[in-house]
Design an enzyme around this catalytic site. Structure first.
Site, mmCIF file in Angstrom:
data_model
loop_
_atom_site.group_PDB
_atom_site.id
_atom_site.type_symbol
_atom_site.label_atom_id
_atom_site.label_comp_id
_atom_site.label_asym_id
_atom_site.label_seq_id
_atom_site.Cartn_x
_atom_site.Cartn_y
_atom_site.Cartn_z
ATOM 1 C CB CYS A 54 13.414 3.208 -1.900
ATOM 2 S SG CYS A 54 14.874 4.406 -1.721
ATOM 3 C CG HIS B 49 10.482 7.460 -1.459
ATOM 4 N ND1 HIS B 49 10.834 7.184 -0.566
ATOM 5 C CD2 HIS B 49 12.015 6.452 -1.710
ATOM 6 C CE1 HIS B 49 12.268 7.066 -0.138
ATOM 7 N NE2 HIS B 49 12.766 6.447 -0.273
#
Lengths: 351, 351, 351, 351
Positions: free
Chosen positions: C150, C243
């Site tokens: 990710c 993120h």
């Protein structure tokens, strides 16, 4: 300090176990002699067995202590139990049968008809049930004394002076409980970032039943529940330590909020008279400010051993309402057991 | 969509104002024609005047709209007000006197004896108070219709079907309210990291008094409060959106938790019959899971327009207890006003 | 939609599995035909097997679908894998050997010399490695295509246009990663209330090595790593999804921050040309505001499929620095796999 | 303690002011004699003027002290300043001109060519700049000594031993800063629930420039910046106290991570030699565990006066990388000023 009593801590590597270690390190009457854990921990030095999380590092005096396994024999006669519910029951009974004085934070024996569910400021006379324990269970020196659930302790500390002064008939309580109440790893972070959980398994029942036992009487060799009906709504909130509880009470006799606040603030009991080392100077601290108590500011009042009350005001439905906050792993768990042990030591039960 | 009604939004740059913009952008009946703000914002294009915070960027159709000042004349005949309490009162009265139909989220006029405090599913007939407003205040076309406080709305949506089916005598409520309820900047982060605040100024009184008005009757030209006594404990918790409330109720007639859950789940009312565009299909959604509703999972049910109920169970003190959750800035604020406007449009009050 | 291709989802009850379900429900080209889980889930209807946590309730079309066990045969020819690393490897190989086209989010095969580690905007030509897979592994129709970690995906989406325009020699990256990246239950709340964790096992190595493979070339039947050296510092922060990464880059050719911002904002690639259903209109979105991107505001830009860049400015040590943010379980996981499948479908690899 | 030196605290009611009060209450060398605040506070007793937030209640010795206004004369000769930047500058100069020894946490004079920007462990010799101050500004006894920004202090404490042992050429730093760094009310909770902010105004420039001054030399009556180039990326994260920083360094001479860790752990300096009361025994504490330091566990190491380093490891791009954490309002602000004052007292500058 050479004549301190050796004590063992069961479940020493968990959250409540770590608080036991923190509170008993350097204790004037007790010396941590044995730390007991599961297979995973046994044989390792404590600092290695334990993912210490209540401060930066464990106290020097226990750092290198080798963790024992539950099945190894213990030489200490005083045992503090931070075992998880379910596992605790039989192990604690076995130890009491061997003569150990067991002070437990586990739920297993709390509601037993011969086990004191004790808060030293509230029902120190319940210690008398120990005699029934010994008699009926055939234990000579050993016994089990339990402390209540973390939410119950702080609620009952606030109820006791009100019950004594005015009587309590009914109460409705909503808790906002800290994550540490579920231990570690406990509650997943995805459940508590931008969220609350309106449910904690078994918690509401514990508050409702434990309170009646503690506030009740020990009479003619048995516990008589207090005639108080409680309803609890339990919630988990994104707070590390410190349970907040909102309380509405129906009293037996009329009392103004000021009178209620006064009996709370003036409350002193056996541990304060005896000057027990872990006892708070004030078991209930009453704050004036409109927006207090708050966990981050007030959970460490009296080293985490007090219940902190605020917003005492009239209740439109019942008589009085207020907020009570307390540290759930100090006064609400490990500190509660330690204070029980200090009381029983001073009152001769550990001789 | 060429015949959509032009509307103005007062306080358009604030938190609730942004929700109005979000809900009214692309609305089938209304067209955002005017955005109104303070000196600081007036004259600037909306995207520049506004620190947009309810998604990544404001809808294209309002991005470039120039923000007007409160003192500039408005051409829209429908006005949504997200003004702060205190400031709202006189501005809204002035607009109503000019003939505007004002749908307000502000507290100022909520308890006025001639202002409907309306939830379309609960008391659509209170719209009749508009006639008294016009008569007594000398307003020809204009009027003010208020929606309740965010905590009150979700509580009352859950109380209404129970009141209708079984009657309610008393209730004790504890709220766990989201940060967005205080607007932006609102609550400092140091108050909500690892903390809860057991106090929200004025909130408990609003819940206790507004609920009685909404659940009461409009009769002979005046509001008769419902004979329900409520006690509210209000808390701020570290949640962005979504107020959670624990509720214990004393009913007039006995009812099992299952019966209560059923009347809640089956509740449908005027907005559902009329198929109003912003109306939820189910105003109250009942969940079965033990640990629900939760803000992060359930606040967007029915696009944030439903009240979500769970944990319907017996109350040891009263009769029934449960948890209700709802989005505080959608159904609890902007969405409430928009639904009020949709109802009154369909019922001919905007002609 | 009668000719949609049946697909299976492995690990369907976990966090990433739920995102697969969410993205594939109602997909124009694929139909969720099979949900596959562990022993604990197998045999139960999906809604019961799964503690659904990405919205209030699972989509109607899969609610009642019975979860299959890993060992049951699958009829779908396209398989999406949300299996945990370690477990994934052999299961995915077995399926490819049976002829399944496996699109996996697991780490196991990412660095294999014959497995494309694909981001459709970055290295669609790496699909050619499938031929080597088939040849060397003896698979006829089946294959494995992996998507990166990710954090890597969002970093690489921002690096690619810069690499193409100016060349990149070195980069230092610090990540602030969301809790959902660790799945559920994942990170304990006691680790993320009032805290950050400056360590995520294996993550730094993945970012450093995967990026070089993806940005490298497929030439003469093998992958040639890009000559870029990266250093990653990975942190877990109290954020649900999204993120955030701070990036400093040393370029091969001089470029001003404005030039860098421009190539990022103007970046379009194969998925945009083909109009793939899950493709973002803009793979990289550049924001102007000083304090953006922020997870709560920007992670859902382009339905969570874009990387959002801000603060493009000169770096005193290297040439340019900026912030990139992206949704870690949509574009960073399930959405990445779905986009890979859409690309390969359109390019004929699923025939 | 009758001969303790009377001190005044400017900005005593704010966040940093409260830390000054906390650190100076009961100090062996200094006595809090005067608390100074704005119009809003002046004339009130401290406990009433101040929304005390660093513990449950202010220390008894200052509770009732009446807050003075900035324009009232002060009798103390030592003054600690927690004034906000901008306001601080002229007030501090006026006091120095009157003969006060001013220890300031404000940014205003930090980069002045005659003001020591001092960390006692790093550049105690910069105190010599006081002579230039007095000579050029015509001050007889007074002077101004500044401490650096909170992020800079902890970074520089970790850089100094490395600079001395191996030399540092370049560094790239990313900060994850606590909410308390912005004071109270400071950052809105809606900005930090489920979010991080990748921007702190002016912070990156401060870290980059202050570090060069502090690590530089005082030579021939002027400051020579250290030849180190730094790049800082600053972020605000949902943490109460404790800034975490990831650091990658290019060294002048090769050194293994172990060597770097060793010089950090063995670092001792002037405050440790002199045994200053507020000095940490170890200015830099190095932790071994993979996932440390963490704010909630490690910010209070050495009473919040240490910088805590972990994860010392090779950097693929530069030479070494690590994490450093420190308490931002203790060592990063009030404690820094107090330590400066202790040093200068011991070295005769306060006579």
């Amino acid at each position: 300090m050479s004549d301190r009593i050796d004590v063992a801590i069961l479940g020493a590597t968990g959250s409540v176990g770590q608080r036991f270690v923190q509170l008993l390190a350097g204790h004037p009457w007790f010396r941590i002699a044995e730390l007991v854990g599961s297979e995973r921990s046994a044989g390792k030095p404590y600092w290695e067995a334990c993912d210490w999380r209540v401060s930066s590092a464990p106290p020097d005096e226990v750092r290198g202590l080798k963790v024992k396994h539950y099945e190894e024999p213990l030489h200490s006669t005083v045992v503090f139990s931070a075992l998880p519910g379910g596992l605790a029951g039989p192990i604690e009974e076995g130890l009491a049968a061997e003569g150990k004085r067991v002070f437990t934070n586990a739920r297993d024996h709390r509601m037993d008809p011969d086990v004191p569910l004790m808060i030293p400021e509230v029902n120190p006379d319940h210690a008398a049930a120990i005699e029934r324990q010994r008699r009926e269970r055939g234990w000579r020196d050993g016994f089990i004394v339990a402390n209540p659930n973390c939410s119950t302790i702080h609620l009952v500390l606030a109820l006791k002076p009100i019950q004594d002064a005015f009587g309590i008939e009914q109460g409705i309580v909503t808790t906002l409980q800290a994550a540490s109440g579920a231990g570690y790893p406990g509650v997943p972070s995805l459940d508590l970032i931008d969220n609350v959980i309106p449910y904690i398994g078994g918690e509401e029942e514990k508050i409702e039943s434990e309170s009646r036992k503690i506030l009740g009487r020990w009479e003619d060799g048995r516990f008589l529940d207090a005639p108080i009906t409680l309803s609890a709504h339990c919630n988990r909130v994104p707070v590390r330590d410190g349970h907040t509880e909102t309380v509405s009470l129906k009293l037996a006799q009329p009392a103004s909020p000021d009178e209620v606040a006064r009996v709370l603030a003036e409350f002193r009991a056996r541990p304060q008279e005896l000057g027990l080392p872990t006892a708070p100077a004030r078991p209930v601290v009453v704050l004036d400010q409109l927006d207090r108590p708050q966990p981050v500011l007030d959970r460490d009042v009296e080293r985490g051993m007090a219940s902190v009350v605020g917003r005492v005001r009239p209740c439109p439905v019942f008589d009085v309402r207020f907020v009570v906050l307390g540290h759930n792993t100090i006064r609400g768990a490990a500190g509660a057991s330690v204070l029980n042990a200090e009381l029983l030591l001073r009152e001769g039960w550990l001789d």
